[in-house]
Design a protein around this motif. Sequence first.
Motif, PDB file in Angstrom:
ATOM      1  N   ALA A 435       0.823  -1.205   0.000  1.00 31.60           N
ATOM      2  CA  ALA A 435       0.000   0.000   0.000  1.00 31.60           C
ATOM      3  C   ALA A 435       0.863   1.263   0.000  1.00 31.60           C
ATOM      4  O   ALA A 435       0.525   2.262  -0.652  1.00 31.60           O
ATOM      5  CB  ALA A 435      -0.927  -0.005   1.221  1.00 31.60           C
ATOM      6  N   ILE A 436       2.011   1.207   0.709  1.00 32.94           N
ATOM      7  CA  ILE A 436       2.905   2.374   0.741  1.00 32.94           C
ATOM      8  C   ILE A 436       3.676   2.497  -0.572  1.00 32.94           C
ATOM      9  O   ILE A 436       3.824   3.590  -1.130  1.00 32.94           O
ATOM     10  CB  ILE A 436       3.863   2.258   1.944  1.00 32.94           C
ATOM     11  CG1 ILE A 436       3.075   2.313   3.252  1.00 32.94           C
ATOM     12  CG2 ILE A 436       4.912   3.356   1.905  1.00 32.94           C
ATOM     13  CD1 ILE A 436       3.906   2.063   4.486  1.00 32.94           C
ATOM     14  N   SER A 437       4.146   1.367  -1.095  1.00 35.13           N
ATOM     15  CA  SER A 437       4.969   1.396  -2.312  1.00 35.13           C
ATOM     16  C   SER A 437       4.182   1.883  -3.519  1.00 35.13           C
ATOM     17  O   SER A 437       4.730   2.558  -4.402  1.00 35.13           O
ATOM     18  CB  SER A 437       5.537   0.002  -2.595  1.00 35.13           C
ATOM     19  OG  SER A 437       6.330  -0.441  -1.521  1.00 35.13           O
ATOM     20  N   LYS A 499       9.979  -2.966 -13.224  1.00 32.34           N
ATOM     21  CA  LYS A 499      10.853  -3.016 -12.048  1.00 32.34           C
ATOM     22  C   LYS A 499      11.535  -1.680 -11.801  1.00 32.34           C
ATOM     23  O   LYS A 499      11.855  -1.346 -10.652  1.00 32.34           O
ATOM     24  CB  LYS A 499      11.916  -4.107 -12.235  1.00 32.34           C
ATOM     25  CG  LYS A 499      11.358  -5.510 -12.205  1.00 32.34           C
ATOM     26  CD  LYS A 499      12.471  -6.532 -12.303  1.00 32.34           C
ATOM     27  CE  LYS A 499      11.926  -7.955 -12.242  1.00 32.34           C
ATOM     28  NZ  LYS A 499      13.002  -8.968 -12.318  1.00 32.34           N
ATOM     29  N   ASP A 500      11.760  -0.920 -12.875  1.00 30.55           N
ATOM     30  CA  ASP A 500      12.415   0.374 -12.694  1.00 30.55           C
ATOM     31  C   ASP A 500      11.482   1.353 -11.982  1.00 30.55           C
ATOM     32  O   ASP A 500      11.935   2.198 -11.205  1.00 30.55           O
ATOM     33  CB  ASP A 500      12.816   0.953 -14.060  1.00 30.55           C
ATOM     34  CG  ASP A 500      13.887   0.099 -14.725  1.00 30.55           C
ATOM     35  OD1 ASP A 500      14.615  -0.595 -13.976  1.00 30.55           O
ATOM     36  OD2 ASP A 500      13.980   0.119 -15.958  1.00 30.55           O
ATOM     37  N   ALA A 501      10.149   1.257 -12.240  1.00 26.73           N
ATOM     38  CA  ALA A 501       9.197   2.186 -11.621  1.00 26.73           C
ATOM     39  C   ALA A 501       9.005   1.860 -10.146  1.00 26.73           C
ATOM     40  O   ALA A 501       9.101   2.737  -9.284  1.00 26.73           O
ATOM     41  CB  ALA A 501       7.863   2.143 -12.360  1.00 26.73           C
ATOM     42  N   ILE A 502       8.727   0.597  -9.838  1.00 30.24           N
ATOM     43  CA  ILE A 502       8.507   0.178  -8.453  1.00 30.24           C
ATOM     44  C   ILE A 502       9.233  -1.145  -8.259  1.00 30.24           C
ATOM     45  O   ILE A 502       8.962  -2.113  -8.973  1.00 30.24           O
ATOM     46  CB  ILE A 502       7.012   0.006  -8.153  1.00 30.24           C
ATOM     47  CG1 ILE A 502       6.270   1.340  -8.304  1.00 30.24           C
ATOM     48  CG2 ILE A 502       6.796  -0.543  -6.755  1.00 30.24           C
ATOM     49  CD1 ILE A 502       4.780   1.251  -8.092  1.00 30.24           C
ATOM     50  N   PRO A 503      10.174  -1.231  -7.302  1.00 27.90           N
ATOM     51  CA  PRO A 503      10.920  -2.473  -7.086  1.00 27.90           C
ATOM     52  C   PRO A 503       9.975  -3.611  -6.683  1.00 27.90           C
ATOM     53  O   PRO A 503       8.934  -3.407  -6.082  1.00 27.90           O
ATOM     54  CB  PRO A 503      11.879  -2.109  -5.946  1.00 27.90           C
ATOM     55  CG  PRO A 503      11.920  -0.626  -5.920  1.00 27.90           C
ATOM     56  CD  PRO A 503      10.596  -0.150  -6.400  1.00 27.90           C
ATOM     57  N   GLY A 504      10.381  -4.831  -7.031  1.00 33.05           N
ATOM     58  CA  GLY A 504       9.599  -6.007  -6.654  1.00 33.05           C
ATOM     59  C   GLY A 504       9.758  -7.094  -7.698  1.00 33.05           C
ATOM     60  O   GLY A 504      10.307  -6.873  -8.774  1.00 33.05           O
ATOM     61  N   ASN A 505       9.272  -8.289  -7.370  1.00 36.81           N
ATOM     62  CA  ASN A 505       9.423  -9.414  -8.285  1.00 36.81           C
ATOM     63  C   ASN A 505       8.110 -10.118  -8.599  1.00 36.81           C
ATOM     64  O   ASN A 505       8.088 -11.144  -9.259  1.00 36.81           O
ATOM     65  CB  ASN A 505      10.414 -10.429  -7.705  1.00 36.81           C
ATOM     66  CG  ASN A 505      10.095 -10.752  -6.254  1.00 36.81           C
ATOM     67  OD1 ASN A 505       8.980 -11.110  -5.931  1.00 36.81           O
ATOM     68  ND2 ASN A 505      11.089 -10.578  -5.377  1.00 36.81           N
TER      69      ASN A 505
END
Length: 544
Positions: A435-437, A499-505
């Motif tokens: 929710a924060i990301s 991935k460049d906009a918001i980190p994660g997999n």
Amino acid sequence: INAQGEIIHFNGDTSPYLHPSTGKPTFHIFRMARPFLEYGIRQPVQEALETGMPTRVVLREEDGKPVMVEVIPAEENFLVLFRENHFAEAESYQDQGANWLQMQKEMKRWRDDIITVTEEREVAFEELQSTHEELISRTEEMQLANEELESATESLHSTNEELRTMNEELQNRQQQIIVQRNFSDAIIATMHEPIAVIDEGFAILRVNPAFCRYVNLSENRVLGESLHDIAGLDRQEISPLLNTVFKEGIVLDGCQLEGSFAFGKRSLLLNASVIANASPKAVLIAFKDMSETMNAYRLLEAKNRELEIYNRELWMFGSAANHDLQEPLRKTLMFARRMLDDESIGNASRHFLERIISVTENMQNLVSDTIDYMQSSPEKKFRNTDLSHVARQSYAELEDVIAARSATVTIGPLPHSLVLPSQIKHLFTSLIMNAISYGRPNVPPEVVIGVEEIKLGELPEISGSENKFCKVRIADNGQGFDKDKADRIFEPFYRLHSKDAIPGNGLGLTICKKIMINHNGFIKACGRKNGGCTIDLYFPRAEK
């Protein structure tokens, strides 16, 4: 006046000639005539009534003044005229008036006698009227008795109809009983489980075809024989159970018997119940062959033991793989950062090193999340836990991230549920972090965690059992998503952004869904583009 002498209309002032009579009110002209007219008026009226021709007579008032009374037929009625001041006509009748004056004197004497007779008649009339009223009262009493008799007759007819109806109902009930008996006989005959009815001496009274097939004997060979001999049951094992059913009337449900019977080695479930109101006393028993089920259960137990071994091996493999995969990634990161600290390298090399560090960190997270997904199988230590307490632990763990993003996280009262606290903490941490990301640019993130009422039919998976679940909602004011992606976001490696906009997999929500499955719960997402997102968690309620 009418033909009966009743006055039906007045015209002019008749008070000098007529006045209200004493006693019972009346409009009869003879009763209302004043004394000087009382007898003199009868002759012209009677004559006109009889002949239908006009008549007249001259009478004198008490002061001697002449009055002409004229009776004129008018269709069905008669017009009575009282004339004064017609002296020309009155003189022509003077002689006749003198005669009437003499007659009046004579009749005055008669009047008192007539009054007396009239009073006597009135008394007789009152007595007659009283007798008439008594007769009416007796008639009413007889009518009332007649009505009561008619009511009793109707009641008798009604009772007769009720008896006829009850008889028809009894016949219908008897027919229904016959139909129900045929129905139950058909059910017993078509059942695959062996069924028998026995008496207190365990002699077989009735069997279904399945029982005959099971013992491989005809019905004639079975009836009257002992159940122990036919089925090959152990007397010491089965007799006490059946005796208890006969004496105490209990229902024997699912008594397991294993051994070699007359029809081979079997695992059986025995059910027995007393047949109500049976004479002589009888018990219905049913066998269910559980041999295949028991074999399948034993096979399932063996497979479960194998699966536990595989799960332990997978857990050990995950732990080892996590260490073996993370170690070279940690060294790669360490060497890349050391090289990045060297001020002598050029800008191109520095850019490549930053890309290496970013890709390596993503690889670390991917390995870590993959291992978490592999190791998120349900443990066996479920505890009745206050979900509010677990949510606050996740908040404390993310407190620095929340402060850095100027975010607001509100945690309301949450219910208790039977959960694995470590997995639920991971669940809340991941959802709050998401929710924060995925907050909107230049808008401080706001996250609200609270409990919501479950509406009927809102989740098909729990339709009809809504009262057995509780719903925890996590709502934010972030970027949201299109409605058609509400299910895809739980798929492994699916991402809403690069991935460049918001980190994660792309494994965070997949792990959350698996955690909810481990708890026999459900997770549901709902969002709107740039309108925030809500995640609903459906937990089974903890039993009190």
